[in-house]
Design a protein around this motif. Structure first.
Motif, mmCIF file in Angstrom:
data_model
loop_
_atom_site.group_PDB
_atom_site.id
_atom_site.type_symbol
_atom_site.label_atom_id
_atom_site.label_comp_id
_atom_site.label_asym_id
_atom_site.label_seq_id
_atom_site.Cartn_x
_atom_site.Cartn_y
_atom_site.Cartn_z
ATOM 1 N N PRO A 55 2.292 9.025 -1.857
ATOM 2 C CA PRO A 55 2.304 9.159 -3.323
ATOM 3 C C PRO A 55 3.439 10.029 -3.868
ATOM 4 O O PRO A 55 3.963 9.731 -4.941
ATOM 5 C CB PRO A 55 0.929 9.772 -3.640
ATOM 6 C CG PRO A 55 0.416 10.303 -2.357
ATOM 7 C CD PRO A 55 1.025 9.490 -1.269
ATOM 8 N N PRO B 71 2.618 3.035 -2.231
ATOM 9 C CA PRO B 71 2.391 4.085 -3.242
ATOM 10 C C PRO B 71 1.113 4.878 -2.972
ATOM 11 O O PRO B 71 0.999 6.029 -3.380
ATOM 12 C CB PRO B 71 2.261 3.310 -4.554
ATOM 13 C CG PRO B 71 2.898 1.988 -4.304
ATOM 14 C CD PRO B 71 2.699 1.695 -2.854
ATOM 15 N N TYR B 72 0.164 4.285 -2.282
ATOM 16 C CA TYR B 72 -1.100 4.957 -1.984
ATOM 17 C C TYR B 72 -0.970 5.852 -0.760
ATOM 18 O O TYR B 72 -1.682 6.831 -0.608
ATOM 19 C CB TYR B 72 -2.207 3.926 -1.738
ATOM 20 C CG TYR B 72 -2.430 3.000 -2.915
ATOM 21 C CD1 TYR B 72 -3.387 3.292 -3.870
ATOM 22 C CD2 TYR B 72 -1.645 1.850 -3.064
ATOM 23 C CE1 TYR B 72 -3.570 2.449 -4.950
ATOM 24 C CE2 TYR B 72 -1.824 0.997 -4.143
ATOM 25 C CZ TYR B 72 -2.796 1.303 -5.089
ATOM 26 O OH TYR B 72 -2.969 0.473 -6.157
ATOM 27 N N LYS B 73 -0.057 5.464 0.151
ATOM 28 C CA LYS B 73 0.097 6.237 1.385
ATOM 29 C C LYS B 73 1.122 7.352 1.257
ATOM 30 O O LYS B 73 1.043 8.346 1.970
ATOM 31 C CB LYS B 73 0.540 5.305 2.522
ATOM 32 C CG LYS B 73 -0.578 4.436 3.063
ATOM 33 C CD LYS B 73 -0.073 3.709 4.282
ATOM 34 C CE LYS B 73 -1.206 3.104 5.068
ATOM 35 N NZ LYS B 73 -0.692 2.333 6.211
ATOM 36 N N GLY C 294 -0.636 1.191 -8.090
ATOM 37 C CA GLY C 294 -0.444 2.443 -7.350
ATOM 38 C C GLY C 294 0.740 3.236 -7.869
ATOM 39 O O GLY C 294 0.687 4.458 -7.975
ATOM 40 N N ARG D 166 2.031 3.103 -10.931
ATOM 41 C CA ARG D 166 1.750 3.592 -12.291
ATOM 42 C C ARG D 166 0.739 4.725 -12.332
ATOM 43 O O ARG D 166 0.752 5.530 -13.250
ATOM 44 C CB ARG D 166 1.310 2.433 -13.192
ATOM 45 C CG ARG D 166 2.459 1.538 -13.626
ATOM 46 C CD ARG D 166 3.483 2.287 -14.482
ATOM 47 N NE ARG D 166 4.728 1.527 -14.613
ATOM 48 C CZ ARG D 166 5.910 1.950 -14.172
ATOM 49 N NH1 ARG D 166 6.021 3.131 -13.580
ATOM 50 N NH2 ARG D 166 6.996 1.219 -14.319
ATOM 51 N N ALA D 167 -0.164 4.779 -11.334
ATOM 52 C CA ALA D 167 -1.111 5.894 -11.288
ATOM 53 C C ALA D 167 -0.356 7.213 -11.106
ATOM 54 O O ALA D 167 -0.755 8.257 -11.606
ATOM 55 C CB ALA D 167 -2.115 5.695 -10.168
ATOM 56 N N GLN D 168 0.768 7.172 -10.379
ATOM 57 C CA GLN D 168 1.531 8.378 -10.071
ATOM 58 C C GLN D 168 2.724 8.587 -10.983
ATOM 59 O O GLN D 168 3.273 9.670 -11.079
ATOM 60 C CB GLN D 168 2.066 8.305 -8.625
ATOM 61 C CG GLN D 168 1.001 8.201 -7.578
ATOM 62 C CD GLN D 168 0.069 9.383 -7.622
ATOM 63 O OE1 GLN D 168 0.435 10.493 -7.282
ATOM 64 N NE2 GLN D 168 -1.143 9.161 -8.110
ATOM 65 N N ASP E 30 0.809 -1.226 0.000
ATOM 66 C CA ASP E 30 0.000 0.000 0.000
ATOM 67 C C ASP E 30 0.841 1.275 0.000
ATOM 68 O O ASP E 30 0.295 2.371 -0.003
ATOM 69 C CB ASP E 30 -0.947 -0.001 1.209
ATOM 70 C CG ASP E 30 -0.202 -0.127 2.534
ATOM 71 O OD1 ASP E 30 1.047 -0.177 2.519
ATOM 72 O OD2 ASP E 30 -0.855 -0.186 3.583
ATOM 73 N N LYS F 248 4.393 7.152 -14.684
ATOM 74 C CA LYS F 248 4.234 6.270 -15.856
ATOM 75 C C LYS F 248 5.569 5.724 -16.356
ATOM 76 O O LYS F 248 5.606 4.770 -17.128
ATOM 77 C CB LYS F 248 3.567 7.039 -17.006
ATOM 78 C CG LYS F 248 2.204 7.623 -16.665
ATOM 79 C CD LYS F 248 1.086 6.626 -16.900
ATOM 80 C CE LYS F 248 -0.281 7.228 -16.615
ATOM 81 N NZ LYS F 248 -0.695 7.151 -15.200
ATOM 82 N N GLU G 62 5.832 9.439 -7.068
ATOM 83 C CA GLU G 62 5.678 10.336 -8.223
ATOM 84 C C GLU G 62 7.028 10.891 -8.664
ATOM 85 O O GLU G 62 7.317 10.996 -9.853
ATOM 86 C CB GLU G 62 4.728 11.483 -7.840
ATOM 87 C CG GLU G 62 4.505 12.491 -8.958
ATOM 88 C CD GLU G 62 3.739 13.741 -8.484
ATOM 89 O OE1 GLU G 62 2.971 13.650 -7.512
ATOM 90 O OE2 GLU G 62 3.936 14.801 -9.091
#
Lengths: 113, 218
Positions: B153, B149-151, B183, B185-187, B147, B189, B157
């Motif tokens: 970010p 990358p979600y906590k 998570g 890749r959302a931040q 988790d 690419k 990034e």
């Protein structure tokens, strides 16, 4: 704790502009701080009174406008605030990518006498 | 009584850190030094990874600036392996900043090569400050959980390369790789995510290859 030097700098900036205007005091400093700027508004506030003592900003009220970070959906283009553990767009279920919204840190205006 | 007058300013709060960082980076580039800002939480294996990478870079001179709140275990370890390493102790500060690096770099006999700057173990503040690096290397681990990358970010990034360390422990921990990568890749690419194990040395050839390629673009 890294807010100390930046608070010092904010006061210097406000003093410089106030002096240019021939002001006798700064009554308010209006600052815009994004939540992802790296600086915490509360901490700037904490240092402000100590550092401002003896300057034109001594009596100034520090107003901090916080900006919540927003993501931009790569599918529908809408801007949105992320929910915990998710980057999902609430409008179309697409995926959000980072934007500059929430990273700003600037002196918006000062109020002088 | 005098009236209060509002003066519009709309000026970014000038950050001295960024200016010094730009100058430091420029001076590294001129000297042929490729600077890598190594970030990650405490205990992810930043120093252990550096040992593996520096081994792989044989033939290229490597330097290390070690940032820690206190103590110099990591520096002594690197020095015992023959690496030119110096210690910065921040005495409590949560991240390295560019004036610290500018000063420390002056103490190293820097010839062309790769300079690794190991940041304070912290997944928050180091991501927010440039220190004169060309690239940011983030080290995450399967033991921290998928988790992260979600906590945190921003760290994900800003990273140019992400190492996923302790992969030898995958059979023993509940690491959801798909959730982790989603998570990331959302931040971010573009940053390669490379699975490694500092214990076995697995995966570091790819990291070394990436550093060499990036260094060529200096």
């Amino acid at each position: 704790m890294h807010e100390y030097p930046i608070t010092q700098h904010i006061i210097e900036m406000a003093e410089k502009y106030a002096k240019e205007q021939g002001a006798s005091s700064v009554e308010a400093i209006n600052l815009v701080v994004g939540d992802y700027s790296g600086y915490v508004g509360e901490s700037i506030n904490l240092y402000f009174d100590i550092i401002a003592e003896g300057t034109l900003c001594e009596r100034a009220k520090l107003n901090i406008e916080r900006v919540k970070p927003k993501l931009k959906c790569t599918s529908c283009g809408e801007y949105f605030e992320r929910r915990p553990f998710s980057f999902e767009c609430p409008y179309c279920k697409g995926e959000g990518e980072p934007t500059e919204i929430g990273k700003e840190f600037y002196l918006k205006s000062i109020e002088i006498k | 009584m005098e009236e209060t007058k509002e003066i519009e300013i709309m000026e970014a709060v000038y950050d001295k850190n960024d200016e010094v960082a730009a100058q430091t980076k420029d001076s590294f580039t001129k000297k042929g030094i490729f600077a890598v800002n190594v970030m990650g939480a405490p205990g992810v294996g930043k120093t252990s990874s550096l040992v593996q990478i520096i081994k792989g870079l044989s033939g290229i001179t490597s330097y290390v600036i070690e940032g820690d709140i206190e103590a110099d275990f990591d520096t002594k370890l690197l020095q015992s392996l023959g690496v030119d390493a110096i210690q910065i102790n921040t005495g409590g500060a949560c991240h390295l900043d560019s004036p610290l690096i500018e000063k420390a770099a002056g103490e190293l006999p820097l010839k062309p090569g790769v300079l690794f700057i190991e940041n304070i173990g912290n997944l928050v503040c180091p991501a927010e400050f440039q220190i004169g690096e060309h690239v940011k290397m983030l080290i995450s681990t399967v033991t921290e959980g998928s988790d992260k990358p979600y906590k945190y970010p921003l760290a994900f990034e800003k990273a140019d390369i992400i190492l996923l360390n302790k992969c030898d422990l995958i059979p023993y921990v509940d690491f959801d790789e798909e959730f982790f990568l989603k998570g990331v890749r959302a931040q971010n690419k573009t940053a390669p995510v490379i699975k490694v194990s500092a214990k076995s040395g697995e995966g570091y050839e790819e990291v070394v290859k990436w550093i060499k390629e990036k260094k060529e673009t200096l």
